[in-house]
Enzyme design. Structure first.
Site, PDB file in Angstrom:
ATOM      1  N   THR A  93       0.860  -1.186   0.000  1.00 38.10           N
ATOM      2  CA  THR A  93       0.000   0.000   0.000  1.00 38.10           C
ATOM      3  C   THR A  93       0.893   1.231   0.000  1.00 38.10           C
ATOM      4  OG1 THR A  93      -1.664  -1.177   1.301  1.00 38.10           O
ATOM      5  CG2 THR A  93      -1.856   1.219   1.210  1.00 38.10           C
ATOM      6  N   LYS A 168      -7.869   1.545  -3.072  1.00 37.78           N
ATOM      7  CA  LYS A 168      -7.523   1.069  -1.713  1.00 37.78           C
ATOM      8  C   LYS A 168      -7.714   2.189  -0.680  1.00 37.78           C
ATOM      9  CE  LYS A 168      -5.167  -1.083   1.592  1.00 37.78           C
ATOM     10  NZ  LYS A 168      -5.608  -2.271   2.270  1.00 37.78           N
ATOM     11  N   LYS A 243      -1.834   4.841   8.685  1.00 34.61           N
ATOM     12  CA  LYS A 243      -1.033   4.968   7.450  1.00 34.61           C
ATOM     13  C   LYS A 243      -1.945   5.211   6.240  1.00 34.61           C
ATOM     14  CE  LYS A 243       1.511   2.206   4.119  1.00 34.61           C
ATOM     15  NZ  LYS A 243       1.987   0.902   3.686  1.00 34.61           N
TER      16      LYS A 243
HETATM   17  P1  NAD Z   1       5.636  -6.429   7.291  1.00 37.36           P
HETATM   18  O1  NAD Z   1       6.389  -5.349   7.978  1.00 37.36           O
HETATM   19  O2  NAD Z   1       5.198  -7.627   8.050  1.00 37.36           O
HETATM   20  O3  NAD Z   1       6.493  -6.973   6.026  1.00 37.36           O
HETATM   21  C1  NAD Z   1       7.305  -6.163   5.216  1.00 37.36           C
HETATM   22  C2  NAD Z   1       8.595  -6.926   4.975  1.00 37.36           C
HETATM   23  O4  NAD Z   1       9.410  -6.199   4.046  1.00 37.36           O
HETATM   24  C3  NAD Z   1       9.440  -7.091   6.258  1.00 37.36           C
HETATM   25  O5  NAD Z   1       9.617  -8.479   6.509  1.00 37.36           O
HETATM   26  C4  NAD Z   1      10.756  -6.376   5.925  1.00 37.36           C
HETATM   27  O6  NAD Z   1      11.901  -7.032   6.478  1.00 37.36           O
HETATM   28  C5  NAD Z   1      10.763  -6.453   4.414  1.00 37.36           C
HETATM   29  N1  NAD Z   1      11.607  -5.467   3.731  1.00 37.36           N
HETATM   30  C6  NAD Z   1      11.675  -4.120   3.927  1.00 37.36           C
HETATM   31  N2  NAD Z   1      12.542  -3.580   3.047  1.00 37.36           N
HETATM   32  C7  NAD Z   1      13.034  -4.588   2.297  1.00 37.36           C
HETATM   33  C8  NAD Z   1      13.963  -4.656   1.216  1.00 37.36           C
HETATM   34  N3  NAD Z   1      14.563  -3.574   0.726  1.00 37.36           N
HETATM   35  N4  NAD Z   1      14.234  -5.873   0.671  1.00 37.36           N
HETATM   36  C9  NAD Z   1      13.648  -6.986   1.166  1.00 37.36           C
HETATM   37  N5  NAD Z   1      12.752  -6.985   2.165  1.00 37.36           N
HETATM   38  C10 NAD Z   1      12.443  -5.798   2.722  1.00 37.36           C
HETATM   39  O7  NAD Z   1       4.386  -5.701   6.587  1.00 37.36           O
HETATM   40  P2  NAD Z   1       3.043  -6.399   6.041  1.00 37.36           P
HETATM   41  O8  NAD Z   1       2.015  -6.437   7.126  1.00 37.36           O
HETATM   42  O9  NAD Z   1       3.406  -7.648   5.319  1.00 37.36           O
HETATM   43  O10 NAD Z   1       2.554  -5.277   5.004  1.00 37.36           O
HETATM   44  C11 NAD Z   1       3.156  -5.120   3.721  1.00 37.36           C
HETATM   45  C12 NAD Z   1       2.330  -4.109   2.932  1.00 37.36           C
HETATM   46  O11 NAD Z   1       0.985  -4.575   2.828  1.00 37.36           O
HETATM   47  C13 NAD Z   1       2.264  -2.710   3.577  1.00 37.36           C
HETATM   48  O12 NAD Z   1       2.337  -1.745   2.549  1.00 37.36           O
HETATM   49  C14 NAD Z   1       0.893  -2.707   4.254  1.00 37.36           C
HETATM   50  O13 NAD Z   1       0.367  -1.394   4.374  1.00 37.36           O
HETATM   51  C15 NAD Z   1       0.088  -3.561   3.281  1.00 37.36           C
HETATM   52  N6  NAD Z   1      -1.092  -4.223   3.884  1.00 37.36           N
HETATM   53  C16 NAD Z   1      -0.980  -4.864   5.088  1.00 37.36           C
HETATM   54  C17 NAD Z   1      -2.111  -5.480   5.634  1.00 37.36           C
HETATM   55  C18 NAD Z   1      -2.026  -6.204   6.963  1.00 37.36           C
HETATM   56  O14 NAD Z   1      -3.086  -6.501   7.533  1.00 37.36           O
HETATM   57  N7  NAD Z   1      -0.830  -6.510   7.482  1.00 37.36           N
HETATM   58  C19 NAD Z   1      -3.342  -5.444   4.953  1.00 37.36           C
HETATM   59  C20 NAD Z   1      -3.411  -4.827   3.704  1.00 37.36           C
HETATM   60  C21 NAD Z   1      -2.273  -4.209   3.179  1.00 37.36           C
END
Ligand code: NAD
Length: 294
Positions: A93, A168, A243
């Site tokens: 997102t 979204k 966010k």
């Molecule tokens: P998260 O923090 O669990 O996962 C993100 C991952 O990215 C982490 O494991 C981090 O180590 C990794 N990362 C960061 N920079 C990196 C790089 N340069 N190379 C490799 N890995 C890297 O977050 P999430 O909950 O999985 O959310 C991810 C996205 O999905 C966000 O944008 C969030 O807003 C969106 N989202 C989340 C949810 C939810 O319920 N968790 C729902 C809808 C949308």
């Protein structure tokens, strides 16, 4: 045709999403900065690379699931120069403007690009029941659709690049505002001597009906599965709602649109997530309104 997929970002969402692609028969090579995330994904059949570049260099499709737009743009700077003629699919997102910049970066380097943010949270990522909101041209959408369908239940083509992110944040602006509206109604009702169940029984079958009330009800009791019944354990974390509302407020400002309630909701959630709401489900915002009423 079965593509090989490079998957960067194997966190709470990306880990199970990559695992579902493996289950559907795709060859997935992944990378995450976190060792723990790499270990969990490897345990679910995702081949592991030693860097993001190595994960995507031979891939026909590059999927990213990263925390913010800054992470995505930094990753795209590197990945678009390493990959060869790939379809770039960003499921994170991010701001509408960042999604368009990312798509331009990919196209300038000779790739195709799709923004495909999701709704459905971690349970939806685990169960492959996510909804994907897609911004892309027709040909790129057609190419992305089968692999998105392997991770979700609904795939909606919303328009050109950035339109997925627009859908979204508009949806989540409705959700953020309606959760506050439902919460204020419970607080007001209570102060007028109206029981939670009575208000629920009326509003859930009348014109006040909405998801914030009937699925994620912010008071314990009427909907036994809602986070209010488990001390607001998330669920959809207040920090993520803050966010998304921040992205909606920023988009409204750049578009010159006055989303007055959206901006107010963004402020309330930002304050809540920065303090006692950190880590709680977004429906716990009702506890701040209750305090205000005393
Ligand atoms: P998260 O923090 O669990 O996962 C993100 C991952 O990215 C982490 O494991 C981090 O180590 C990794 N990362 C960061 N920079 C990196 C790089 N340069 N190379 C490799 N890995 C890297 O977050 P999430 O909950 O999985 O959310 C991810 C996205 O999905 C966000 O944008 C969030 O807003 C969106 N989202 C989340 C949810 C939810 O319920 N968790 C729902 C809808 C949308």
């Amino acid at each position: 045709m079965t593509h090989s997929i490079g998957f960067v970002g194997l966190g709470n969402m990306g880990g199970p999403m990559a695992a579902n692609l493996v289950k559907a028969g795709y060859a997935v090579t992944g990378y995450d900065l976190s060792e723990a995330a790499r270990g969990r994904a490897a345990g679910r059949g995702v081949a592991m690379a030693d860097s993001a570049g190595a994960a995507v260099e031979a891939a026909g499709v590059v999927v990213t699931m990263l925390p913010t737009g800054r992470h995505v743009l930094e990753a795209y700077d590197e990945l678009t120069s390493v990959a060869r003629g790939a379809l770039f699919v960003d499921c994170s997102t991010v701001a509408v403007g960042d999604a368009r910049i990312a798509a331009d970066l990919a196209r300038t380097a000779g790739h195709r690009a799709v923004d495909a943010p999701v709704s459905g949270g971690v349970p939806g990522a685990e169960a492959a029941s996510l909804t994907f909101m897609v911004g892309a041209g027709d040909a790129d959408f057609a190419e992305a659709e089968p692999l998105l369908a392997a991770m979700g239940r609904r795939v909606v083509h919303c328009g050109a690049s950035g339109a997925g992110q627009a859908a979204k944040i508009c949806n989540n602006m409705i959700l953020g505002i309606s959760m506050i509206a439902v919460s204020e109604a419970f607080v007001l009702g209570e102060s007028l001597g109206l029981g939670h169940q009575a208000l629920f029984d009326v509003a859930s079958t009348a014109s006040g009906q909405c998801w914030a009330l009937t699925t994620n009800c912010p008071v314990p009791g009427p909907v036994p599965t809602s986070p209010a019944n488990r001390e607001y354990a998330a669920g959809f974390a207040a920090a993520l709602m803050a966010k998304d509302l921040g992205l909606a407020a920023g988009a409204a400002e750049s578009a010159g649109v006055s989303t007055e309630l959206g901006r107010r909701a963004a402020q309330l959630y930002a304050d809540f997530a920065a303090g006692e709401g950190a880590g709680l489900d977004f429906s716990a915002i009702i506890t701040t309104l209750t305090e205000g009423a005393k």
